[in-house]
Design an enzyme around this catalytic site. Structure first.
Site, PDB file in Angstrom:
ATOM      1  N   ASP A  99       0.918  -1.170   0.017  1.00 61.72           N
ATOM      2  CA  ASP A  99      -0.197  -0.152  -0.064  1.00 61.72           C
ATOM      3  C   ASP A  99       1.185   1.110   0.272  1.00 61.72           C
ATOM      4  O   ASP A  99       1.599   1.273   0.603  1.00 61.72           O
ATOM      5  CB  ASP A  99      -1.066  -0.036   1.228  1.00 61.72           C
ATOM      6  CG  ASP A  99      -1.931   1.022   1.110  1.00 61.72           C
ATOM      7  OD1 ASP A  99      -1.902   1.971   0.447  1.00 61.72           O
ATOM      8  OD2 ASP A  99      -2.842   0.878   1.956  1.00 61.72           O
ATOM      9  N   GLU A 223      -9.580   5.554 -34.757  1.00 62.91           N
ATOM     10  CA  GLU A 223     -10.082   4.356 -34.301  1.00 62.91           C
ATOM     11  C   GLU A 223     -11.504   4.235 -34.236  1.00 62.91           C
ATOM     12  O   GLU A 223     -12.351   5.183 -34.317  1.00 62.91           O
ATOM     13  CB  GLU A 223      -9.787   4.546 -32.526  1.00 62.91           C
ATOM     14  CG  GLU A 223      -8.332   4.745 -32.240  1.00 62.91           C
ATOM     15  CD  GLU A 223      -8.104   4.934 -30.717  1.00 62.91           C
ATOM     16  OE1 GLU A 223      -7.826   3.914 -30.010  1.00 62.91           O
ATOM     17  OE2 GLU A 223      -8.394   5.942 -30.395  1.00 62.91           O
ATOM     18  N   ASP A 242      -4.736  12.936 -25.263  1.00 66.83           N
ATOM     19  CA  ASP A 242      -4.682  11.473 -25.191  1.00 66.83           C
ATOM     20  C   ASP A 242      -3.683  10.959 -26.434  1.00 66.83           C
ATOM     21  O   ASP A 242      -2.934   9.815 -26.126  1.00 66.83           O
ATOM     22  CB  ASP A 242      -5.977  11.114 -25.383  1.00 66.83           C
ATOM     23  CG  ASP A 242      -5.889   9.359 -25.062  1.00 66.83           C
ATOM     24  OD1 ASP A 242      -5.325   9.007 -24.060  1.00 66.83           O
ATOM     25  OD2 ASP A 242      -6.661   8.713 -25.740  1.00 66.83           O
ATOM     26  N   HIS A 247       1.473  10.271 -29.287  1.00 61.90           N
ATOM     27  CA  HIS A 247       1.816   9.392 -30.471  1.00 61.90           C
ATOM     28  C   HIS A 247       1.915  10.174 -31.770  1.00 61.90           C
ATOM     29  O   HIS A 247       2.609   9.823 -32.617  1.00 61.90           O
ATOM     30  CB  HIS A 247       0.526   8.503 -30.616  1.00 61.90           C
ATOM     31  CG  HIS A 247       0.329   7.673 -29.337  1.00 61.90           C
ATOM     32  ND1 HIS A 247       1.230   7.126 -28.528  1.00 61.90           N
ATOM     33  CD2 HIS A 247      -1.084   7.354 -28.756  1.00 61.90           C
ATOM     34  CE1 HIS A 247       0.437   6.541 -27.295  1.00 61.90           C
ATOM     35  NE2 HIS A 247      -0.871   6.687 -27.654  1.00 61.90           N
ATOM     36  N   LYS A 345     -12.137   9.118 -32.147  1.00 66.43           N
ATOM     37  CA  LYS A 345     -12.535   7.892 -31.726  1.00 66.43           C
ATOM     38  C   LYS A 345     -14.011   7.850 -32.418  1.00 66.43           C
ATOM     39  O   LYS A 345     -14.460   8.856 -32.854  1.00 66.43           O
ATOM     40  CB  LYS A 345     -12.799   7.901 -30.343  1.00 66.43           C
ATOM     41  CG  LYS A 345     -11.777   8.055 -29.214  1.00 66.43           C
ATOM     42  CD  LYS A 345     -11.490   7.185 -28.450  1.00 66.43           C
ATOM     43  CE  LYS A 345     -10.278   7.110 -27.488  1.00 66.43           C
ATOM     44  NZ  LYS A 345      -9.356   6.316 -27.597  1.00 66.43           N
TER      45      LYS A 345
HETATM   46  C1  BG6 Z   1      -3.528   5.149 -25.811  1.00 64.85           C
HETATM   47  C2  BG6 Z   1      -4.715   5.983 -25.777  1.00 64.85           C
HETATM   48  O1  BG6 Z   1      -2.432   5.652 -25.679  1.00 64.85           O
HETATM   49  O2  BG6 Z   1      -3.675   4.610 -27.203  1.00 64.85           O
HETATM   50  C3  BG6 Z   1      -5.977   5.526 -26.178  1.00 64.85           C
HETATM   51  O3  BG6 Z   1      -4.907   6.435 -24.313  1.00 64.85           O
HETATM   52  C4  BG6 Z   1      -5.978   4.720 -27.413  1.00 64.85           C
HETATM   53  O4  BG6 Z   1      -7.169   6.136 -26.021  1.00 64.85           O
HETATM   54  C5  BG6 Z   1      -4.629   3.942 -27.702  1.00 64.85           C
HETATM   55  O5  BG6 Z   1      -7.206   3.944 -27.662  1.00 64.85           O
HETATM   56  C6  BG6 Z   1      -4.572   3.368 -29.069  1.00 64.85           C
HETATM   57  O6  BG6 Z   1      -3.384   2.602 -29.162  1.00 64.85           O
HETATM   58  P1  BG6 Z   1      -3.474   1.548 -30.458  1.00 64.85           P
HETATM   59  O7  BG6 Z   1      -2.255   0.627 -30.276  1.00 64.85           O
HETATM   60  O8  BG6 Z   1      -4.610   0.670 -30.070  1.00 64.85           O
HETATM   61  O9  BG6 Z   1      -3.287   2.088 -31.661  1.00 64.85           O
END
Ligand code: BG6
EC number: 1.1.1.49
Length: 500
Positions: A99, A223, A242, A247, A345
């Site tokens: 913890d 996505e 995010d 990315h 998304k």
């Molecule tokens: C994550 C995000 O870093 O990458 C998510 O927090 C997203 O929201 C994900 O869905 C996408 O990753 P991948 O590898 O599925 O393209």
């Protein structure tokens, strides 16, 4: 030619200890433990390594192993090699209750890990960033933060530049920068690593890789999923933080960076940092023209009706689930070349790709495209498909065989990874976890990269907040708000959508 079934040259790791804080969480069960299992099956993790799952509830090693067995059952069912090694892998697993709010159990855990000189110890912080400092302090308190220790942190590293700084300072008080591995799992994807291979392993592209020959670049990470039960996190984050801050910007860096002198981690990270620092600032003055944010409404994805974001959240919200940005790298190589970024998304298709569109030929000798016989010459495109159907296509103009004059058509040279290399594409976490154990930080983000990315993102966020307008609605199952189409079409260009 297919290069099937070539077993990758995997070098076995010296025995190590890997401790996962958040050992029963989603990331551990869905990504980390399956990745470790694959590395074990390929002989990279031997019987003397130990993997600990840490969480707050009471549980025996046996119960933990059974939980992991359930989580990886589909992998074992699909591959007899995995099924055969599963018990041996589960034998490497241990569970300890710790913890962060109490000292109980920490000294005993430190004693159990021991201090074997040269043995690598990895602490994976698969917990919320608000706990990073606590874990670091606890580890330090029981003498587990020394030389052989590496610590891995997941995004989000903060929600803006200032909070990232607080997190990085807290880690920095306990660990040296060389001990900190900041994961951006996109960097571990095979196809993302191949960007470096493609650019710098071939003489063909580099002479053309500049404003003189490239019209524009598109980077799409689309996505089909919604917020997947992560609404509480996602609503505070939104697509800009995010996905774009990490990315998409990392992808942009790999496309735009200067050739590094070597594959040394800092050689590459220095070049990526220069790109981040050269991004044209976007703020209240130009965010309206250069950015679009959207939020999905109810619709259908792959023939399935899906609710809108607000219905999933059950509350009002201005959080964006889609972003499109027209970025520019302001340096000699790229001045004037737009980099169109978009991610969202609940889009029509799960698809991540980079499209490099070259300039048109300066003069067509194939007649006037308006004369009814000749077709216009499409510009060449290099399409790097990151996922799914991983591969690379180079679109070229060709003569259509047969009579009828010089009829030209755009066709693709098609390198499909699945057809060429066969076999399984390893998950990003497999490479990343082994790189931590190996001590290779090349595919991890250095602190200054994270800071520079936030420095570009923060003013965009601030501009949106100051504008007080809601994100543009888009129907789930489409390609985002119409404003995102307008963003690129205003410049006489279109998103590359029709079949990769
Ligand atoms: C994550 C995000 O870093 O990458 C998510 O927090 C997203 O929201 C994900 O869905 C996408 O990753 P991948 O590898 O599925 O393209």
């Amino acid at each position: 030619m297919t290069l099937h079934a070539q077993h990758p040259p995997t070098s076995p790791m010296a025995p190590f200890d890997l401790v996962i804080f958040g050992g029963t969480g989603d990331l551990a069960m869905r990504k980390l433990l399956p990745a470790l299992l694959h590395r074990h099956v390929d002989g990279q993790i031997g019987p003397d390594s130990r993997i600990y799952g840490i969480a707050r509830d009471e549980r025996t090693d046996e119960a933990y192993r059974e939980r992991v067995r359930d989580a990886v059952a589909p992998l074992a069912a699909a591959d007899p090699r995995i099924a055969a090694c599963l018990d041996e892998f589960l034998g490497l697993l241990h569970y300890r209750r710790l913890d962060l709010g109490s000292e109980a159990g920490w000294p005993e855990f430190a004693a159990e890990l021991g201090d074997t000189p040269g043995r690598v110890r990895v602490f994976y912080l698969a917990v919320g960033p608000s706990l990073f400092a606590n874990v670091a302090d606890r580890l330090d308190g029981v003498g587990l933060a020394g030389g052989g220790t590496r610590v891995v942190v997941e995004k989000p590293i903060g929600k803006d530049g200032a909070s990232a700084q607080v997190i990085n300072e807290a880690l920095g008080r306990v660990f040296h920068e060389s001990q900190v591995y900041r994961i951006d799992h996109y960097l571990g994807k095979e196809t993302v690593q191949n960007l470096t291979a493609l650019r710098f392993g071939n003489a063909l592209f580099e002479p053309l890789w500049k404003a003189e020959h490239i019209d524009h670049v598109q980077i799409t990470v689309a996505e089909t999923v919604g917020v997947e039960g992560r609404a509480a996190y996602y609503d505070k984050s939104g697509a800009l933080r995010d996905m774009v801050q990490n990315h998409l910007l990392q992808l942009l860096c790999l496309v735009a960076m200067e050739p590094p002198a070597s594959l040394a981690a800092d050689a590459i990270r220095d070049e990526k940092l220069k790109v981040l620092r050269a991004l044209r600032p976007i703020d209240g003055g130009n965010a309206g023209q250069l950015t679009v944010r959207g939020q999905y409404r109810a619709g259908a994805v792959g023939g399935q009706a899906v609710p809108g974001y607000l219905d999933e959240l059950g509350a009002a919200s201005n959080t964006e689930t889609f972003v499109a940005i027209k970025a520019e790298v302001q340096n000699w190589r790229w001045a004037g070349v737009p980099f169109y970024l978009r991610t969202g998304k609940r889009l029509a298709q799960r698809m991540s790709e980079i499209v490099v569109t070259f300039r048109r030929v300066p003069h067509s000798i194939f007649g006037d495209p308006n004369d009814g016989h000749s077709s216009p010459l499409a510009p060449n495109k290099l399409v790097i498909r990151l996922q799914p159907d991983e591969g690379v296509k180079l679109w070229l103009m060709n003569k259509v065989p047969g009579p009828g004059g010089m009829r030209m058509r755009e066709v693709a040279m098609d390198l499909s990874f699945a057809e060429t290399f066969g076999g399984r594409q390893p998950d990003a976490y497999e490479r990343l976890l082994m790189d931590v154990v190996r001590g290779n930080p090349m595919l991890f983000m250095r602190r200054d990269e994270v800071d520079a990315a936030w420095q570009w993102i923060d003013p965009i966020r601030a501009a949106w907040e100051a504008a007080h307008d809601a994100p543009k609605a888009y129907t789930a199952g489409g390609w985002g708000p119409s404003a995102a189409v307008a963003l690129i079409e205003r410049d006489g260009r279109t998103w590359h959508e029709d079949g990769y």
